[in-house]
Design an enzyme around this catalytic site. Sequence first.
Site, PDB file in Angstrom:
ATOM      1  N   SER A   6       0.809  -1.226   0.000  1.00 55.04           N
ATOM      2  CA  SER A   6       0.000   0.000   0.000  1.00 55.04           C
ATOM      3  C   SER A   6       0.841   1.274   0.000  1.00 55.04           C
ATOM      4  O   SER A   6       0.311   2.364  -0.160  1.00 55.04           O
ATOM      5  CB  SER A   6      -0.951   0.007   1.204  1.00 55.04           C
ATOM      6  OG  SER A   6      -0.216   0.069   2.401  1.00 55.04           O
ATOM      7  N   GLY A   7       2.148   1.141   0.169  1.00 53.43           N
ATOM      8  CA  GLY A   7       3.029   2.311   0.127  1.00 53.43           C
ATOM      9  C   GLY A   7       3.393   2.675  -1.304  1.00 53.43           C
ATOM     10  O   GLY A   7       2.882   2.096  -2.262  1.00 53.43           O
ATOM     11  N   TYR A   8       4.289   3.654  -1.429  1.00 46.39           N
ATOM     12  CA  TYR A   8       4.621   4.129  -2.766  1.00 46.39           C
ATOM     13  C   TYR A   8       5.487   3.147  -3.555  1.00 46.39           C
ATOM     14  O   TYR A   8       5.292   2.975  -4.757  1.00 46.39           O
ATOM     15  CB  TYR A   8       5.309   5.496  -2.685  1.00 46.39           C
ATOM     16  CG  TYR A   8       4.374   6.628  -2.320  1.00 46.39           C
ATOM     17  CD1 TYR A   8       3.000   6.546  -2.541  1.00 46.39           C
ATOM     18  CD2 TYR A   8       4.856   7.800  -1.755  1.00 46.39           C
ATOM     19  CE1 TYR A   8       2.150   7.593  -2.208  1.00 46.39           C
ATOM     20  CE2 TYR A   8       4.012   8.857  -1.425  1.00 46.39           C
ATOM     21  CZ  TYR A   8       2.657   8.743  -1.658  1.00 46.39           C
ATOM     22  OH  TYR A   8       1.829   9.797  -1.338  1.00 46.39           O
ATOM     23  N   THR A   9       6.465   2.506  -2.904  1.00 42.91           N
ATOM     24  CA  THR A   9       7.266   1.535  -3.667  1.00 42.91           C
ATOM     25  C   THR A   9       6.419   0.309  -3.979  1.00 42.91           C
ATOM     26  O   THR A   9       6.540  -0.272  -5.058  1.00 42.91           O
ATOM     27  CB  THR A   9       8.543   1.131  -2.906  1.00 42.91           C
ATOM     28  OG1 THR A   9       8.200   0.736  -1.567  1.00 42.91           O
ATOM     29  CG2 THR A   9       9.519   2.286  -2.825  1.00 42.91           C
ATOM     30  N   CYS A  62      17.389   5.200  -2.670  1.00 47.85           N
ATOM     31  CA  CYS A  62      17.231   6.085  -3.833  1.00 47.85           C
ATOM     32  C   CYS A  62      18.369   7.090  -3.907  1.00 47.85           C
ATOM     33  O   CYS A  62      18.955   7.315  -4.982  1.00 47.85           O
ATOM     34  CB  CYS A  62      15.879   6.780  -3.813  1.00 47.85           C
ATOM     35  SG  CYS A  62      15.396   7.432  -2.211  1.00 47.85           S
ATOM     36  N   ASN A 101      13.098   8.530  -8.043  1.00 52.42           N
ATOM     37  CA  ASN A 101      13.438   7.782  -6.831  1.00 52.42           C
ATOM     38  C   ASN A 101      12.589   6.524  -6.646  1.00 52.42           C
ATOM     39  O   ASN A 101      13.046   5.552  -6.041  1.00 52.42           O
ATOM     40  CB  ASN A 101      13.289   8.670  -5.592  1.00 52.42           C
ATOM     41  CG  ASN A 101      11.944   9.354  -5.514  1.00 52.42           C
ATOM     42  OD1 ASN A 101      11.603  10.140  -6.387  1.00 52.42           O
ATOM     43  ND2 ASN A 101      11.169   9.050  -4.489  1.00 52.42           N
TER      44      ASN A 101
END
Lengths: 344, 344, 344, 344
Positions: free
Chosen positions: C10-13, C147, C311
Site C-alpha cells: 500500500s506504500g509508494y514503492t 534512492c 526515486n
Amino acid sequence: MINASIIGASGYTGGELLRLLTAHPEVEVVQATSRKKLGEYVYQTHPNLRKQTKLKFSSPTALEPTDVLFLALPHGQAQGNIEEYAAAADYLIDLSADFRLRDPDLYREWYGEEHTAPGWLEKFIYGLPELHREELSSARYISGVGCNATASNLALLPLRQAELLEAEKPILIEIKVGSSEGGASANPGSHHPERSGVIRTYAPYGHRHTAEVIQESSLENVSLTMTSVDLIRGALATVHGTVKPGVALKDLWKAYRGAVNENPFLRLVKARRGVYRVPEPKILAGSNYADLGFDLDPKTGHVISICAIDNLMKGASGSAVQSMNLALGFEETLGLEFPGLHPV
Amino acid sequence: MINASIIGASGYTGGELLRLLTAHPEVEVVQATSRKKLGEYVYQTHPNLRKQTKLKFSSPTALEPTDVLFLALPHGQAQGNIEEYAAAADYLIDLSADFRLRDPDLYREWYGEEHTAPGWLEKFIYGLPELHREELSSARYISGVGCNATASNLALLPLRQAELLEAEKPILIEIKVGSSEGGASANPGSHHPERSGVIRTYAPYGHRHTAEVIQESSLENVSLTMTSVDLIRGALATVHGTVKPGVALKDLWKAYRGAVNENPFLRLVKARRGVYRVPEPKILAGSNYADLGFDLDPKTGHVISICAIDNLMKGASGSAVQSMNLALGFEETLGLEFPGLHPV
Amino acid sequence: MINASIIGASGYTGGELLRLLTAHPEVEVVQATSRKKLGEYVYQTHPNLRKQTKLKFSSPTALEPTDVLFLALPHGQAQGNIEEYAAAADYLIDLSADFRLRDPDLYREWYGEEHTAPGWLEKFIYGLPELHREELSSARYISGVGCNATASNLALLPLRQAELLEAEKPILIEIKVGSSEGGASANPGSHHPERSGVIRTYAPYGHRHTAEVIQESSLENVSLTMTSVDLIRGALATVHGTVKPGVALKDLWKAYRGAVNENPFLRLVKARRGVYRVPEPKILAGSNYADLGFDLDPKTGHVISICAIDNLMKGASGSAVQSMNLALGFEETLGLEFPGLHPV
Amino acid sequence: MINASIIGASGYTGGELLRLLTAHPEVEVVQATSRKKLGEYVYQTHPNLRKQTKLKFSSPTALEPTDVLFLALPHGQAQGNIEEYAAAADYLIDLSADFRLRDPDLYREWYGEEHTAPGWLEKFIYGLPELHREELSSARYISGVGCNATASNLALLPLRQAELLEAEKPILIEIKVGSSEGGASANPGSHHPERSGVIRTYAPYGHRHTAEVIQESSLENVSLTMTSVDLIRGALATVHGTVKPGVALKDLWKAYRGAVNENPFLRLVKARRGVYRVPEPKILAGSNYADLGFDLDPKTGHVISICAIDNLMKGASGSAVQSMNLALGFEETLGLEFPGLHPV
C-alpha cells in the site's frame, strides 16, 4: 507494420505522437518534420525520447508518401494544403481545429473567418472513438479533437445517451486546465514566475471549443468558462446542467456504469472514502483514460458531471492514435496501455 | 521626505523597489522609467500596486534631478552612463553588477570584458549592510548585491567573523534558487511546462557571483554551484567548508548568535522539533530577513552553513533600501518591516 | 509466466511494483498484502490501477508460496522474518534497507542498532544492475537500493570505473529530492501548505544512505547533504570531487560515454543548447532511466558529476524489477519500457 | 493602544491574526492561546514571526480580561462558551462559523445540528465591512466570514447593489481554492505527493458557506461548487448568473466602478492586454484586497462575475481586523496596508 509521418512534430502534441508511435508495435515512424528544428534529433526537443529513437526532424517540404500522415500544425495551416496532404498518405489524421466541424457556418461563427476548404469538412470523421467508434472503423480522414471539448463531451456522454438532461436548460461547463494547453512556445503569460500558482479565468465565455461541444452534443445552450491552474498536463470539465423531472441518483449510476463498461478508456470514479473519490487529472498524465464522476442535488435537479483527462493524450494525441487503431483494424487500445502514475 | 527615482522599473527588482519605496514613510517616488512600458501605469506591470500608486512609466531620457536615484538596469548599462546618473542625484544606488567589484581585474576575469568606467569602482560601497554598515552610513555611491553572493556571504559571515574556517580548504557553495532570479523576460527555459518542477543544475561552477564572494570573504578557493528549483522567490545557499582543528559546535552557536544579535535582519533557525527547524526561503517572500543555520560533522570538521533569503529583497531591492536608510540617516529597518507570511 | 507477490503493497514503492508487475508480460501478481487496507481493491489506494487489476489487498499472515516475493515493508521489518519469507519463494527481493549492507558493523554504525539477522547479509546481492549485473544473473536474494545512494553511486560510476578521482580527497554529494521520498504517510512537514515550495536541507550530513555509497564506491571520505524541494518524484545527486592531476574534459567524455553505452538505462545529457542541457529528474517520472552529466573546472580539478533519477523507479521499484529480470533470465529491460513524458 | 487576545492561535487564521495584530500600531497582543503548543514561542509555529514577538502560547483556561478577544477556534467550540468569552472582553470577534448566520433554522439546515446558543445569533454583526460597514461601526459582537462566502458575496456585490440580476434564475458559483483553506492539520488528502497538482472537485454542491451567501445576498437559488487547486493561499469565485433584459456591458462597468470606489479594499481588474487582465488570487497573498472582474455574453445575458481573495486575509483574519478597526474607530485600513507581492 505500417509507416507513419508527423508534420509539425516539435510541439507538444507532435512530441506526444512521437512517444506513442515510436513505441507502437504496429507502426514505424519514418518522418517527423519541423522547420525550426530541422536536422536536430527529436530527442533534443523531446528529451524523454533520448535512447528511444535516432530520428531527426526533416523538412515539411520533403514529404514522402506514407501510410498514415498525422498533422500537428498550428490551427489554420492544414486547410490550405489539404489536397497535398491527402495525396501523400492513405490515412490522414489532422490534430488541428481545421476539420473538426462539419458545418462551414459553425466554423465561421466560432473562428471568425471563412473556411478555405469547406468541401473537405464532410469527409472527416470527428476523432473521438467514444462518440464515433463505428464510423472511425472505416474512416480515411480523421480530425483530432479539442482537449476542452473532449472533457466536456465525455462528461456529457452518459447524460445524453440515457437522455437524462433537460436539453433546453443552460449547460454551463467550467474547465480548469494545465499549462501545456497553451502549447510549446513561451510568452509573457507562460513565464514561470507569472504562470505558477495561477487561478486565471482567461476565457469567461466564448472559447472556440464550445463549437465542438455544440456539434457533438446537439445541445444549443452551452457555455464554456476556461480557468488556468497550476498543473502541466490535465484538464477537468465540470458540467452543470438540469436533469428531467423524476431523474434520480440511481439513474445516473446506471448511465455512467453503462458508459464506462462500453468504452475501454472511460472509468467511473465516485467513492465515499480514500483520497481519490472524484476524477482528478493529475494521475492521468501520459494515460489515455478519461475519468468520469457525477453528483445530483435532488432538491433542484442540478446535476454536476465531471470529466478528467490528460489534454495531450485523450484530449489530443491519445485519441488520435486510438482513432488510427480503429481505422487500421488494430486493437483499439494498442500502444496506449500506460496507466499513469501514482503518486505524481 | 526625500524624492527617489528608479531607472528601469519594469523588471522584478524595479517592481520590488517600487513596492518598498511607495510605502516608505520618508520617500516619495517621483519617477519610474521604462522604455518598453512608456506611458503605462506601473500597476499594469506590477499588479500588486493597483490602488497603491498612480505613477506611470516615464522615459529614461527625460530624467529629472532627484535626491536618490536607483538604477535597476540590465547588467552593463549603468557603467556607460555613470557620469550622467551621478550628476542627476545626490545618492546613487546601482542594483546591477556594474559597480560591485572594486578590482577591475577581478571584473575582467569574471565578466569577460573590460570595465568601461574603472575609475568609478573605488567610489562605490558594496551595499550589504551586514558587511559594510559603517561605510554605508557616509556613502554616496552604493552598489547593489548579487542575490547568490548575498546568500553565500551571509552564510559565511559568522564563520569568518569568529575565524573558524580553515581558509585554505576548498569552500563549496551549493545554491538552490527560484525562477524570479532569471528576471522578468520569458524564454524557452522559463516556459511554465518546462520550468515547473525542475531540479536544473544550470551552472556547475563558474557563476559570476563567485567574484563577489571572493571579494567580500577574502577566501580564494570558493566555488558556486547553481541549481534551479520550483519556487518563485527564494535562494538557499549551503556552504560546505572545514573548521580549524578543535572548533566545536558550541563555538558555532556563539558565532551565529553573535551575528544575529548584531544585525536586525539576521535570524538563527536551528531547532530540534517542529516543521521549521532549518532556514527556508519560502517563508521569506517579501521579507528582508536572512535566516541562518549550521551544522558540524565532528568527525571530519565538515561545517555546513546555510542561508535563506528572498532574492528580490535581501538579495536585491531590500538590501538596497536598507543601504539607502543607512546613507540617509533613517532607521535601518524603515519600510522593511513586512515579516513574510505563513503559510505561503 | 511466473507468479509474484508483494508484501507491504500500500506504500509508494509497493504501488510502483504493482504498476510494473501488473503490466509485465512474464509476471502474474498473485498477492499484494496490506494490513491497513485489507480487503480493499488495490486501485482504491493506487488510483492509476483502476481498470488495470481487480486485485485486493490480502493479509500478510496468509502468505502463499510464490516464485518471486517482493518485500516493500518499512525498514527493520524484513530482518525479523527473513527465514519465513525466504521459505515462501524461490526468489526474494527486499526493497527495505535491511539487507543492503554486507558488513554488520557498517549497519550498526549507520542504523544505530544491531542487525538481527547478520548471517543473511552475505547472501544478498545489492540490486543495482549497473554495479552487479553479473552477480544478479545468478542471485536468489536481492536487496533493493536506497534512492539517494543510487543517484550517488551512478553519478560516481564513470569516474570510478575510469579511475579518474583522487580517492583521498573529500567527496561531497548534494542531493535534492521530491516529496515521494518521504513515503505515503502524512506528517506535519508533508502537509501541502508547509511542504509546497520548500528548499529544506533536512539532513546536512549523516544521511543513512551514505553507508551504501561507501560500500559500493569503496570511497571513505563521502558526505551526503539532503535537501527537499518542490517535486513529487525525482532525485538529483550532484557529486563534488577532485580529479587526479592531468585528467581533462576529454577523459570524462570517454568515461561517461562508456558507461552509457554499456548500460541500457543510463543516458548522457550534456548539451550546449536547448532547454534540456543537463540531467533533470522531472522528465524521468515513471521511467527507469538514470541521466548523467558532468563538468570540470580545469583550474582546480573540481569535478561535478550529476545523476537524475525517479526515486521510485531507478531508485527503488524499477531497479528491483530490472534485477528480477536478470535473475530470472528475462530481457533486462522487460516491463520497464516507459520512457517518461514531456512536458511534465 | 488597546489590548487584544487570540483564543486558538496555533492555526492558520490565528497565525494571520498574530501577524496583523503584532504589527498593528494601535494594538498590543497580550495573550495567544493553544492547548497543543502551550508554553512554546508563537514563532516556533508561525516562523515568520521570529524576531517579531517573544509571545508564548498560553492556556485558554487562563484567559485574562482584554479589550478585544478574537476566537479562532474550530467550528462549534465558540457557541458552547460564548457567555464566558463575552464576559472577558469589551469586543468579541469570532472567526468560526458559529455566529455568522442570523437564523437558527438556516444554521440547522446547513450545519445539520441545533445551534446551542441561538439567543446570541442576533447580537452578532456579519464581519464583512463591504456589506455592513455602518453596523460594524457600533458593533460589540462581530462574526468572521467564510472565505468562500466572501469571494462569492463580493463578486455578487456590484450586481446586487445595481440590481442587475434576474434573481429567480439560478446562480452557480464555481470556487477554486488553495490548500490553506483546509487548515493547519495534516491529513491523507493534504499529503504533498497527493495534494500537489490537484484539480479536485471535493464538493460539487452543498458546501456550508452557501448559507452565508444566501443570507447576505438574499438570493435563494444559489449553488457553490468547490474545487481544490495547487496553490496555498487564495480563492477565486466565478459567479454565473443572468442579467435582466436590457442590461448591457456599460451597466456592469458602472456598477463595478461604483463598488471599487466606495470600498478601499475592492479593486477592479479588467484589462485588454498585459498578463494580469483578470482577478488572480496569487498576487493577493498577505493582502486584504479583493479583486473583481466581470464579463457578459450579450447574446444570452449570461453574466460572469469574478472575485479573487486571499482566503486567510479578506476571507478571514483581514476582514476581522478591518471590522475591529471600524468597531473601535480606527482608520479602516490600519494595519492592513501590505499590498501583496509581484512576482509571487
